[in-house]
Design an enzyme around this catalytic site. Structure first.
Site, PDB file in Angstrom:
ATOM      1  N   PHE A 142       0.862  -1.177   0.000  1.00  0.00           N
ATOM      2  CA  PHE A 142       0.000   0.000   0.000  1.00  0.00           C
ATOM      3  C   PHE A 142       0.905   1.235   0.000  1.00  0.00           C
ATOM      4  O   PHE A 142       1.903   1.268   0.728  1.00  0.00           O
ATOM      5  CB  PHE A 142      -0.888  -0.015   1.242  1.00  0.00           C
ATOM      6  CG  PHE A 142      -1.966   1.025   1.243  1.00  0.00           C
ATOM      7  CD1 PHE A 142      -3.086   0.876   0.447  1.00  0.00           C
ATOM      8  CD2 PHE A 142      -1.860   2.158   2.031  1.00  0.00           C
ATOM      9  CE1 PHE A 142      -4.091   1.839   0.438  1.00  0.00           C
ATOM     10  CE2 PHE A 142      -2.847   3.122   2.034  1.00  0.00           C
ATOM     11  CZ  PHE A 142      -3.963   2.959   1.229  1.00  0.00           C
ATOM     12  N   ASP A 211       2.808  -6.060   7.806  1.00  0.00           N
ATOM     13  CA  ASP A 211       1.595  -5.249   7.767  1.00  0.00           C
ATOM     14  C   ASP A 211       0.419  -6.211   7.614  1.00  0.00           C
ATOM     15  O   ASP A 211       0.296  -6.899   6.593  1.00  0.00           O
ATOM     16  CB  ASP A 211       1.661  -4.269   6.584  1.00  0.00           C
ATOM     17  CG  ASP A 211       0.455  -3.345   6.509  1.00  0.00           C
ATOM     18  OD1 ASP A 211      -0.644  -3.751   6.930  1.00  0.00           O
ATOM     19  OD2 ASP A 211       0.594  -2.218   5.994  1.00  0.00           O
ATOM     20  N   TYR A 236     -10.172  -1.192  11.363  1.00  0.00           N
ATOM     21  CA  TYR A 236     -11.465  -0.789  10.804  1.00  0.00           C
ATOM     22  C   TYR A 236     -11.900  -1.638   9.620  1.00  0.00           C
ATOM     23  O   TYR A 236     -12.983  -1.417   9.075  1.00  0.00           O
ATOM     24  CB  TYR A 236     -11.463   0.688  10.406  1.00  0.00           C
ATOM     25  CG  TYR A 236     -10.281   1.140   9.569  1.00  0.00           C
ATOM     26  CD1 TYR A 236     -10.211   0.864   8.215  1.00  0.00           C
ATOM     27  CD2 TYR A 236      -9.246   1.851  10.155  1.00  0.00           C
ATOM     28  CE1 TYR A 236      -9.127   1.283   7.458  1.00  0.00           C
ATOM     29  CE2 TYR A 236      -8.165   2.280   9.415  1.00  0.00           C
ATOM     30  CZ  TYR A 236      -8.105   1.990   8.062  1.00  0.00           C
ATOM     31  OH  TYR A 236      -7.022   2.399   7.313  1.00  0.00           O
ATOM     32  N   LYS A 237     -11.102  -2.610   9.230  1.00  0.00           N
ATOM     33  CA  LYS A 237     -11.494  -3.504   8.127  1.00  0.00           C
ATOM     34  C   LYS A 237     -12.189  -4.733   8.697  1.00  0.00           C
ATOM     35  O   LYS A 237     -13.332  -4.649   9.162  1.00  0.00           O
ATOM     36  CB  LYS A 237     -10.274  -3.862   7.291  1.00  0.00           C
ATOM     37  CG  LYS A 237      -9.562  -2.662   6.655  1.00  0.00           C
ATOM     38  CD  LYS A 237      -8.398  -3.113   5.790  1.00  0.00           C
ATOM     39  CE  LYS A 237      -7.515  -1.962   5.349  1.00  0.00           C
ATOM     40  NZ  LYS A 237      -8.203  -1.010   4.462  1.00  0.00           N
ATOM     41  N   ARG A 385     -12.900  -4.848  -6.818  1.00  0.00           N
ATOM     42  CA  ARG A 385     -12.396  -5.536  -5.633  1.00  0.00           C
ATOM     43  C   ARG A 385     -13.550  -5.850  -4.693  1.00  0.00           C
ATOM     44  O   ARG A 385     -14.347  -4.972  -4.348  1.00  0.00           O
ATOM     45  CB  ARG A 385     -11.356  -4.653  -4.930  1.00  0.00           C
ATOM     46  CG  ARG A 385     -10.409  -5.397  -4.029  1.00  0.00           C
ATOM     47  CD  ARG A 385      -9.377  -4.463  -3.430  1.00  0.00           C
ATOM     48  NE  ARG A 385      -9.984  -3.487  -2.532  1.00  0.00           N
ATOM     49  CZ  ARG A 385      -9.376  -2.936  -1.488  1.00  0.00           C
ATOM     50  NH1 ARG A 385      -8.124  -3.248  -1.228  1.00  0.00           N
ATOM     51  NH2 ARG A 385      -9.980  -2.053  -0.728  1.00  0.00           N
TER      52      ARG A 385
END
Length: 416
Positions: A142, A211, A236-237, A385
């Site tokens: 990312f 990560d 938060y995912k 996605r």
């Protein structure tokens, strides 16, 4: 509307969805989330709201803040929340208590972990320790991780070595200080070999930072089992902590007394209320903190983590793989030939908990899907996605999403 094609017709996949949902061990968890009548496949960006979080946050605001005010730092446990909630996250990523602190953002924690890792490896002493001046960075990462790594490299007089994760073992050597890797590629959902790559980094005498943003809460990680040094991740995912909820930092117990943070805030001081002019770090995971905790977001996350009570990560992984397998089967059944190409690995050992489909005009297609209640996301230049959160998604959801996708693409191709 297009008819189902391929090895399974529409009746076949609908029947299979019902059969799979009937045998779903996690089916009861769906009722613990706030959902509408659409299909939410963007939990790999923002997880759905657990139903009980609102009442808990109201209590934090009205009673803990509104009535108790400053007393809540002690009486409501605000001060120790980063470590206490870290201990709740720990089993979801395969860590024993006392090794995870919840604070700051993923980006801040990546910075802390990278700089501290370089400092620790150089402070070990021994032949060549001072010469370790390379930070190997996952080239598929990312973007923020790359930006942070560049800054950490400047601060520590290191150079960045970008690498595809598969190529990392061949790039390691006596100059390698630390390696930053993503457990899962955020675009394709490809799962990287955490045990094998961790072992390779250690064999080269370096430290590894993982990560876990796209795997924490989606599959077993096994940080302790595989000897991972440091890890970071958002909440938060798949952990459903809410927008901007604080991230976590894992520091292996054996490294904690050497963890040399580049952000020595008062919260990580051995005596934070002593107000000493000189910094002396706490001896445990507390030294991963920086400043005053973000209490509202932190306690919303604490409430959200209740949905994990009694949940087996093995069961979560099994459903994740079954959901993504079935969705790909439904795409094969519904989507006109040649309209999409899956870039998500077929092999289970290489797959996270999402499916990425390459598609012409992917941005426009996703907008039309969202208008029809199927919410995924678009990643430039051409990716659709879809994130699969096992706690609240059903196999009927997967079938419906593929059916709407097939209809949308068929209509686009005919101009109807």
């Amino acid at each position: 509307m297009s008819e189902a094609r391929g090895p399974a017709g529409r009746a076949d996949v609908e029947a299979k969805a019902k059969e799979l949902d009937a045998g779903d061990q996690l089916a009861a968890k769906r009722a613990e989330f706030v959902l509408d009548d659409g299909v939410y496949l963007d939990g790999n960006s923002l997880g759905a709201l657990p139903v009980h979080v609102e009442a808990r946050v109201v209590d934090v605001i009205s009673r803990q803040w509104g009535s108790l005010r400053i007393r809540s730092w002690a009486e409501s446990g605000w001060w120790t929340a980063p470590e206490r909630i870290g201990d709740r996250v720990a089993p979801l990523i395969g860590a024993a208590p006392g090794q995870v602190v919840v604070s700051d953002s993923t980006s801040v924690n990546v910075f802390k972990a990278l700089v501290a890792a370089v400092r620790m490896i150089r402070d070990e002493g021994g032949a060549g320790a001072a010469a370790r001046d390379e930070i190997v960075v996952d080239a598929t990462t990312f973007p923020t991780d790359g930006y942070i790594a560049e800054s950490a490299a400047r601060l520590t007089n290191c150079r960045i070595v970008p690498a595809d994760p598969a190529d990392v073992p061949g790039l390691l050597g006596p100059r390698t200080a630390v390696v930053l890797l993503n457990h899962a590629d955020y675009r394709a959902g490809r799962l990287h070999d955490l045990p094998g790559l961790t072992a390779a980094v250690h064999a080269a005498g370096a430290l590894v930072v993982w990560d876990l943003c796209h795997t924490a809460g989606a599959l077993p990680v096994g940080l302790d089992e595989h000897g991972v040094d440091l890890a970071v991740g958002c909440t938060y995912k798949y952990l459903n902590g809410g927008p901007g909820s604080p991230a976590f930092l894992y520091v292996r117990r054996g490294l904690q007394d050497r963890f040399d943070t580049p952000l020595p805030g008062w919260n990580s001081h051995v005596e934070p209320f002593g107000m000493r002019p000189g910094y002396e770090p706490a001896a445990d995971i507390t030294r991963g903190r920086v400043g005053t905790p973000d209490i509202l977001s932190l306690l919303a996350l604490d409430a959200a983590l209740d949905v994990w009570e009694g949940v087996s990560m093995t069961a979560v992984r099994a459903k994740s793989l079954a959901l993504t397998d079935f969705f790909l089967e439904c795409v094969e059944a519904y989507v006109p030939a040649g309209h999409v190409e899956s870039i998500t690995p077929v092999a289970h050992a290489e797959r996270g908990s999402q499916v990425a489909l390459r598609c012409p005009d992917a941005e426009g297609v996703m907008k039309r899907l969202v208008q029809q209640g199927v919410v995924g996301d678009f990643r430039p230049p051409d990716l659709l996605r879809f994130g699969f959160t096992p706690l609240y998604l059903t196999f009927a959801d997967a079938e419906r999403a593929a059916r709407v996708l097939g209809r949308t693409l068929a209509e686009a191709s005919t101009g109807s």
